[in-house]
Each structure stands twice: as C-alpha cells, then as structure tokens.
Design a protein around this motif. Structure first.
Motif, PDB file in Angstrom:
ATOM      1  N   ASP A   1       0.830  -1.210   0.000  1.00 54.43           N
ATOM      2  CA  ASP A   1       0.000   0.000   0.000  1.00 54.43           C
ATOM      3  C   ASP A   1       0.864   1.260   0.000  1.00 54.43           C
ATOM      4  OD1 ASP A   1      -2.284  -1.533   0.053  1.00 54.43           O
ATOM      5  OD2 ASP A   1      -2.501  -1.456   2.241  1.00 54.43           O
TER       6      ASP A   1
ATOM      7  N   LYS B   1       2.239   1.781  -3.539  1.00 55.09           N
ATOM      8  CA  LYS B   1       1.185   2.227  -4.456  1.00 55.09           C
ATOM      9  C   LYS B   1       0.851   3.704  -4.241  1.00 55.09           C
ATOM     10  CE  LYS B   1      -1.117  -2.260  -4.982  1.00 55.09           C
ATOM     11  NZ  LYS B   1      -2.348  -3.043  -4.672  1.00 55.09           N
ATOM     12  N   LYS B   2       0.839   4.117  -2.992  1.00 54.78           N
ATOM     13  CA  LYS B   2       0.452   5.490  -2.683  1.00 54.78           C
ATOM     14  C   LYS B   2       1.573   6.498  -2.904  1.00 54.78           C
ATOM     15  CE  LYS B   2      -1.694   8.325   0.925  1.00 54.78           C
ATOM     16  NZ  LYS B   2      -2.320   8.350   2.270  1.00 54.78           N
ATOM     17  N   HIS B   3       2.801   6.111  -2.545  1.00 58.65           N
ATOM     18  CA  HIS B   3       3.896   7.082  -2.571  1.00 58.65           C
ATOM     19  C   HIS B   3       4.947   6.806  -3.652  1.00 58.65           C
ATOM     20  CE1 HIS B   3       2.329   8.680   1.184  1.00 58.65           C
ATOM     21  NE2 HIS B   3       2.369   7.468   1.723  1.00 58.65           N
TER      22      HIS B   3
END
Length: 405
Positions: free
Chosen positions: A223, A226-228
């Motif tokens: 996660d 994917k986000k950063h």
C-alpha cells in the motif's frame, strides 16, 4: 573572441580542487552547455559546462590541483558553427591518428612530455591508465622506477635463472600502485583525526528487537508503494526514533562553539551515504515535521544524487545529529565517529536472528546492535544511555512515535 573557462566558486570553505578528468580533448569543437570536465573537491564532485560554443584549448591537465577562479581552458567562439573548419579539423585529426608519433605529441600532457624529454622514455612504450588509455604523469613515473630497477634484477637472473623462475625472492621492488589521495578522502582523514584529538568520544551500546518494524513494513509495504511510489525502509523509522530521542534528551541536540554551548531547537538529521568517492553525509531538514514517506523520498533523492555525483554543498551543511548504517555492508558492531560539530551519532548494524528471553521463554527474534557515540564534553553517560534506550523503545514499539509517548 576567446571565452575563459574558470573554476567556479563552489562554497565559502572550498578554495581548490583536483581536475579529475576532461570530457573533451584539446582542439575539440564544443557546444554550449556541453560538459567539459569533472572537478573533485574535499566535499563534492561537480561538472563544468561550456558557456559558449567553439574550439576549446586546454590549459590544465587531468590530476592537476586547480584554484577557484583559475583559467583551465579557453573557447574560441570564432570556430563555432564553422563546418568547413570543423571538417578540416576532423581531416587533420584523422591524418594525425594514422601517424603514431605525431599523435603522441598532440595528446600527451605537458607534464608527460617534460618527463619524456628529460628521461628519454618514450610515452608510446608506456601503458596509459588515464581516460581513453591516455598516459598520465603517474604512469611515466612508475615506468621510470621500473626501468631504473630493471638492471639490478636482470643481473642475478642470468647467474641463477632456474632459481629465479622457481622461487622468486621478495625484494624492495614489489608490485604496487601509487596515486594522489583525493581531496574528499584527504578531508575525511583530516576530520577523523581532528575529531579524535579535539573530542572526548565514548560509545554506548544496546540491542533492539526489529520484529515490530519488520512486521509493519511487511503489512503495509504494498500500500505504501502504491500510494507514494517508493518503498518503506528501515531508515525512516530510525530517523523518526532519533527525533523523538532528541526531544527526550536534548543534551545530544547541542554543540560546542568555543566556550559556549549552543542548544539546537530544530531536527536536521544527517544520514551517511557511501559513494565511490568516499563517505558523504547529506542532511534531511526538519525531520520532526516530515512524514515517513517524505523522509523516504528525501533519502531516495539523495541516494540518486550520490550515485550521479550531483550532491551539492548545501546538501551537506548543517545537521544536528547523524546516522550511519554499517549493517548494509554486513557490520555486526562498530564504534562510529561523531560528525563535528555535532555531539552524537547513531550506528545501525546488520539484523541477525538470535535467541533472546521473552517472558521467561527463549524465542528467536531479528535483533540489531545499536551504538551511540557521543562527545563526553557535552553529554553525560546517563544522557547517552537514556537517549539510546529511547531509540530502542521507539523501534520496538513504533506506536510511541505516533503518539509521542
């Protein structure tokens, strides 16, 4: 019109550097903003570019120590865009390339030519170690040493050739290579000796169970990426843990200036980075205000700049505390040396599965030894131990860093 290529100012504390290498040859036609040379100083390695297009004339050799503001080349703008001159130059160069002797005369540096003239040693007979096989001053000096020692070694070999072949005897002329210490390595050496002489360095140790941090990384890694767009590493946890420890034990967030003790009220953390040129410590600014992702992004940017040799002076200045991770190279335990004028440094080490006692039971856990070296002139032993225990608590229970517990 001739444009002078001067060594630019790179910082108040830098007065000279070593011309590590030319990216062009004498007489080349260069374009504006083309990289011309690489300059190595006691802090960084930087590149110099052409301010204008034209024909370049080199005024300094690779390996020369040059001063800030010194003219190391000139660019003749009248030759820019002159295709006829360029073609003629290329034709002339091609003709010279077909004649070995003249080529040596034009490509050898002044220092090499001078040694050749004084000693009678032909540079064509010397194997070059410079860029593109170019013969350097050091190559010539090494070849001269070998040439001078050759008669002494040849006489005994004739008298007892079989013995020499079967069991060569060690002599003072053993194979070795000499090169001038780089400004960066020289600066590191001077600083290490200086801090040992001027500081009262002590080191305290502890060990930390990495289970909680490793569990968080495993649970949230996908996660996070994917986000950063960047991985969650161990260093961001330790940077945050150091910030919390500095808040709890402010004595390590101070420095000496003469007879004054200066207390810092900000949290700029230096992280040691190993490069081909030597160790550098770029500084992450305002770590108390940054998220884990911002710290990881800063670390990634610095790692990239270090690989490309693009770290700037501003990146290295300041910092209230440093972290070094010898664990990436397999170090199990070490005593890091503080980065003056800071009063402390944290040493991280390799993670190993070891048996430890937990609630009366022997369990296997991923353990890391930690070391904090500190300046005993500023920091007492109690403070240093408390500081390291604070880091240990934050890593073993990361929730503390979220709630400031």
């Amino acid at each position: 019109m001739a444009i002078e290529v001067k060594v630019p100012a790179l910082g108040e504390s830098i007065s000279s550097g070593i011309l590590a290498g030319w990216q062009v040859k004498d007489g080349d036609i260069v374009e504006k903003d083309q990289v011309l040379y690489e300059l190595e100083t006691d802090k960084i390695t930087s590149e110099g570019t052409a301010e204008a297009a034209g024909k370049i004339s080199l005024k300094a050799d690779e390996g020369d120590e040059v001063e800030i503001g010194q003219v190391i080349a000139e660019i003749d703008e009248s030759a820019a865009g002159d295709s006829g001159s360029s073609e003629a130059s290329e034709k002339e160069t091609a003709e010279k390339d077909s004649e070995p002797a003249p080529e040596k005369e034009t490509t050898d540096s002044p220092a090499v030519r001078r040694i050749s003239e004084e000693s009678g040693l032909d540079s064509a007979e010397v194997e070059g170690t410079g860029k593109g096989g170019r013969v350097t001053k050091g190559d010539m000096l090494s070849a001269l040493e070998k040439k001078e020692s050759a008669p002494e070694k040849s006489a005994p070999s004739k008298a007892s050739a079989p013995a020499a072949k079967s069991e060569p005897k060690p002599t003072g002329d053993r194979p070795e290579t000499r090169k001038k210490m780089s400004p960066l390595r020289r600066s590191i050496a001077q600083r290490l000796v200086s801090v040992q002489n001027e500081s009262a360095i002590l080191t305290t140790f502890n060990e930390v169970d990495m289970s909680a941090v490793m569990g968080l990384r495993k649970k949230y890694q996908d996660d996070f990426v994917k986000k950063h767009g960047i991985k969650l590493g161990f260093m961001s946890f330790f940077v945050k843990a150091v910030v919390e420890a500095l808040k709890n034990v402010p004595g390590l967030n101070a420095r000496l200036e003469g007879e004054e003790l200066v207390q810092n009220h900000y949290y700029d953390i230096g992280v040691a980075v190993s490069t081909e040129k030597g160790l550098m410590v770029p500084v992450l600014r305002d770590c108390d205000q940054k998220s884990f992702s911002e710290i990881e992004q800063d670390l990634g940017d610095y790692a990239k700049k270090a690989r490309e040799g693009k770290i700037q002076i501003d990146d290295l200045q300041g910092g209230v505390f440093s972290i070094t991770n010898g664990g990436v190279f397999g170090s199990l335990l070490s005593t890091p040396i503080i980065n003056p004028p800071q009063s402390g440094i944290l040493g991280m080490h390799s993670i190993q599965q070891r048996p430890i006692a937990v609630d009366g039971q022997v369990v296997i856990r991923p353990m890391m030894y930690l070391a904090v070296s500190y300046d005993h002139r500023i920091v007492d032993g109690k403070e240093a131990v408390s500081f390291l225990v604070s880091i240990k608590n934050s890593i073993e229970d990361p929730a503390r860093m979220l709630f400031g517990a």
